[in-house]
Enzyme design. Structure first.
Site, PDB file in Angstrom:
ATOM      1  N   GLU A 197       0.801  -1.242   0.000  1.00  0.00           N
ATOM      2  CA  GLU A 197       0.000   0.000   0.000  1.00  0.00           C
ATOM      3  C   GLU A 197       0.826   1.280   0.000  1.00  0.00           C
ATOM      4  OE1 GLU A 197      -2.763  -0.411   3.245  1.00  0.00           O
ATOM      5  OE2 GLU A 197      -3.573  -2.277   2.472  1.00  0.00           O
ATOM      6  N   ASN A 245       2.118  -5.148  -3.204  1.00  0.00           N
ATOM      7  CA  ASN A 245       0.699  -5.448  -2.942  1.00  0.00           C
ATOM      8  C   ASN A 245      -0.054  -4.151  -2.646  1.00  0.00           C
ATOM      9  OD1 ASN A 245      -1.322  -7.560  -2.354  1.00  0.00           O
ATOM     10  ND2 ASN A 245      -1.221  -6.843  -0.240  1.00  0.00           N
ATOM     11  N   HIS A 279     -10.508  -5.645  -2.509  1.00  0.00           N
ATOM     12  CA  HIS A 279     -11.575  -5.431  -1.513  1.00  0.00           C
ATOM     13  C   HIS A 279     -12.681  -4.621  -2.194  1.00  0.00           C
ATOM     14  CE1 HIS A 279      -9.249  -7.022   1.783  1.00  0.00           C
ATOM     15  NE2 HIS A 279      -8.245  -6.204   1.506  1.00  0.00           N
ATOM     16  N   GLU A 305      -6.354 -10.511  -1.491  1.00  0.00           N
ATOM     17  CA  GLU A 305      -7.190 -10.297  -0.285  1.00  0.00           C
ATOM     18  C   GLU A 305      -8.658 -10.167  -0.679  1.00  0.00           C
ATOM     19  OE1 GLU A 305      -5.690  -6.986   2.014  1.00  0.00           O
ATOM     20  OE2 GLU A 305      -3.609  -7.546   1.669  1.00  0.00           O
ATOM     21  N   ASP A 332     -12.401  -9.904  -1.154  1.00  0.00           N
ATOM     22  CA  ASP A 332     -13.717  -9.979  -0.501  1.00  0.00           C
ATOM     23  C   ASP A 332     -14.624  -8.972  -1.193  1.00  0.00           C
ATOM     24  OD1 ASP A 332     -12.792  -7.616   0.691  1.00  0.00           O
ATOM     25  OD2 ASP A 332     -12.724  -8.432   2.717  1.00  0.00           O
TER      26      ASP A 332
HETATM   27  O1  9MR Z   1      -7.917  -8.061   8.171  1.00  0.00           O
HETATM   28  C1  9MR Z   1      -6.967  -7.283   8.872  1.00  0.00           C
HETATM   29  C2  9MR Z   1      -7.538  -6.775  10.159  1.00  0.00           C
HETATM   30  O2  9MR Z   1      -7.753  -7.867  11.039  1.00  0.00           O
HETATM   31  C3  9MR Z   1      -6.625  -5.777  10.798  1.00  0.00           C
HETATM   32  O3  9MR Z   1      -7.250  -5.217  11.925  1.00  0.00           O
HETATM   33  C4  9MR Z   1      -6.261  -4.707   9.795  1.00  0.00           C
HETATM   34  C5  9MR Z   1      -5.294  -3.728  10.385  1.00  0.00           C
HETATM   35  O4  9MR Z   1      -4.752  -2.880   9.468  1.00  0.00           O
HETATM   36  O5  9MR Z   1      -5.677  -5.298   8.649  1.00  0.00           O
HETATM   37  C6  9MR Z   1      -6.565  -6.125   7.978  1.00  0.00           C
HETATM   38  O6  9MR Z   1      -5.961  -6.623   6.804  1.00  0.00           O
HETATM   39  C7  9MR Z   1      -5.600  -5.652   5.840  1.00  0.00           C
HETATM   40  C8  9MR Z   1      -4.357  -6.145   5.138  1.00  0.00           C
HETATM   41  O7  9MR Z   1      -3.354  -6.421   6.054  1.00  0.00           O
HETATM   42  C9  9MR Z   1      -3.890  -5.133   4.106  1.00  0.00           C
HETATM   43  N1  9MR Z   1      -4.911  -4.775   3.197  1.00  0.00           N
HETATM   44  C10 9MR Z   1      -6.186  -4.369   3.791  1.00  0.00           C
HETATM   45  C11 9MR Z   1      -6.663  -5.435   4.767  1.00  0.00           C
HETATM   46  C12 9MR Z   1      -8.043  -5.085   5.308  1.00  0.00           C
HETATM   47  O8  9MR Z   1      -7.992  -3.919   6.045  1.00  0.00           O
END
Ligand code: 9MR
Length: 474
Positions: free
Chosen positions: A166, A208, A245, A274, A276
């Site tokens: 990111e 990513n 997402h 990722e 969803d």
């Molecule tokens: O799913 C993850 C969630 O449990 C955490 O609280 C969050 C913290 O930043 O991160 C989520 O996963 C993220 C991933 O690491 C990077 N891309 C976005 C995902 C969803 O927020």
């Protein structure tokens, strides 16, 4: 863009095939029934038919939930730690590393014969407190030390690392996101990739990000330009992850396959990392199907990971964005993903059977000529498509002579040529990798005189010989 784009599947020119020298076309009819390929009954089995993986994010805290691990073990063969390998989890105090939960997920995956995507080595978010307060050269060194230490700890055990996560800004700038890491200098991303390569030379190294799915978005173009620059300067990058997402405000774009294909054409693997999609019922199912279809249409789209098992496990559970409901039941979205995976697509280079090429340069299997029958027959005609420096497109037109209920066509390329993408058909490969057997994606029935076509891209590797093609009808 200056990079050549493959034609959109199905959008290839239908110009009449010219019968010119070197063309190998055959009209053959057969009695042999082609054994139907067994459809995969789980996501991992169905994805494996074309050499792809199907993965999920796993949370260490749920590994003692039998319903959760039961579904995860049955359906998925690639595992991402949802939070446990991130910077705050693995280096809570500077230079004191903590791998307990990350290792727990790795062990579960290994015990169950699954591979692991590492997530994520360097990111502006989820930094430990001590790092959030750092800047300049001290932060740069701390970041590189983190990358080196964590990648070394997991060396040899990770299929692919999200090395940098990111780093691009949302909106119309197409530039980098402001962060403490970015302020250490624009070269922080390539420095992280070089450190990761040195620490674990066998892991694929990925960039990513999210909101990079729509080809016309500035952020997508910004990442594309960086990857193209990295490839041209030899920065060690192997793959690009598309988080995917989606929700109603950010739907699956209709040009998703174009995005994946254009990145793949830079010489990197692409992966949906990722996935969803918020929603429910048939609308959610259709969007999932579109994502899977886009990945299957790109040979270097090597796998898909959904971001959790059941809706209730999701980071945005209220949006019910996953393939299983809170009770672990398969949703309509699950069925549409499974069916789409089973409908076939391009085969990833090297998969599903490894596609070894014969080092002598001879195909180890030649197309056989089946005995003729009294029914309809078909003719396969090869026509040249677009050419680039390193590859060319070809189209095969299948014409029915008499009514046929289906057809099978073989395309034989000459070593060291390699077919890297296909469209409008379901390919399978012989053990040499030189002979592709193409079958229709749909019914394949043609009335006498009707024709259809499929196409493919060949990396020529210095050999410009035209592929030879055959057709057999049933
Ligand atoms: O799913 C993850 C969630 O449990 C955490 O609280 C969050 C913290 O930043 O991160 C989520 O996963 C993220 C991933 O690491 C990077 N891309 C976005 C995902 C969803 O927020």
């Amino acid at each position: 863009m200056t990079t050549p784009q493959h034609r959109h599947p199905g959008g290839g020119s239908r110009r009449a095939a010219a019968l010119v020298g070197g063309l190998a076309a055959a009209a053959i009819a057969v009695t042999l029934a082609v054994p139907a390929q067994a459809a995969g009954s789980t996501l991992q089995a169905a994805a494996a038919e074309t050499g792809r993986y199907f993965g999920t994010a796993i949370a260490a805290g749920r590994l003692n939930d039998g319903t959760y691990t039961g579904i995860a073990n049955r359906e998925f063969n690639m595992i991402t730690a949802e939070n446990e390998m991130k910077m705050d989890a693995t280096e809570p105090s500077q230079n004191q590393f903590s791998y307990g939960n990350g290792d727990r997920i790795l062990s579960w995956a290994q015990q169950n014969g699954k591979r692991v995507r590492g997530h994520a080595l360097a990111w502006h978010s989820q930094q430990p407190g001590w790092m959030q307060n750092m800047s300049g050269s001290a932060l740069r060194s701390a970041m590189l030390n983190h990358v080196t230490q964590v990648a070394t700890h997991y060396r040899g055990k990770i299929y692919a690392w999200d090395v940098v996560n990111e780093a691009f800004a949302d909106g119309s700038s197409g530039g980098r996101r402001d962060s403490n890491l970015q302020r250490t200098g624009n070269d922080w991303i390539e420095a992280a990739f070089r450190a990761a390569r040195a620490a674990d030379p066998n892991a694929k190294l990925c960039y990513n990000d999210y909101n990079t799915d729509n080809w016309s978005h500035a952020k997508t173009q910004g990442v594309y330009t960086m990857v193209r620059d990295f490839k041209s300067r030899g920065v060690p990058i192997d793959c690009v992850g598309f988080q995917a997402h989606f929700n109603s405000g950010n739907p699956v774009p209709s040009n998703y396959d174009t995005t994946l294909r254009n990145f793949a054409n830079l010489g990197v693997d692409v992966q949906i990392t990722e996935l969803d999609i918020e929603g429910s019922g048939s609308s959610q199912a259709q969007q999932y199907q579109g994502v899977v279809q886009a990945c299957l249409s790109v040979a270097r789209c090597t796998g898909i990971t959904v971001w959790g098992v059941r809706d209730s496990d999701s980071w945005r559970a209220s949006g019910t964005p996953l393939l299983f409901d809170g009770n672990g039941n398969k949703k309509a979205a699950y069925t549409s993903v499974l069916n789409q995976l089973n409908s076939g697509g391009t085969t990833v280079p090297g998969g599903p059977t490894g596609q070894p090429t014969d080092p002598t340069g001879e195909p180890t299997t030649n197309p056989t000529t089946p005995p003729p029958t009294g029914g309809g027959s078909c003719t396969a005609t090869y026509s040249e498509g677009q050419k680039w420096g390193d590859r060319f497109n070809g189209t095969v037109t299948i014409r029915a002579n008499g009514n046929i209920s289906s057809w099978t066509s073989t395309v034989t390329v000459r070593y060291p040529q390699k077919i890297i993408a296909t469209w409008n058909g379901s390919p399978t490969w012989d053990s040499s990798g030189n002979v592709m057997t193409m079958r229709p994606s749909g019914s394949g029935a043609l009335a006498s005189g009707q024709s259809t076509s499929f196409g493919f891209t060949v990396m020529h590797n210095g050999n410009w010989t035209w592929p030879s093609v055959t057709c057999s009808a049933s």
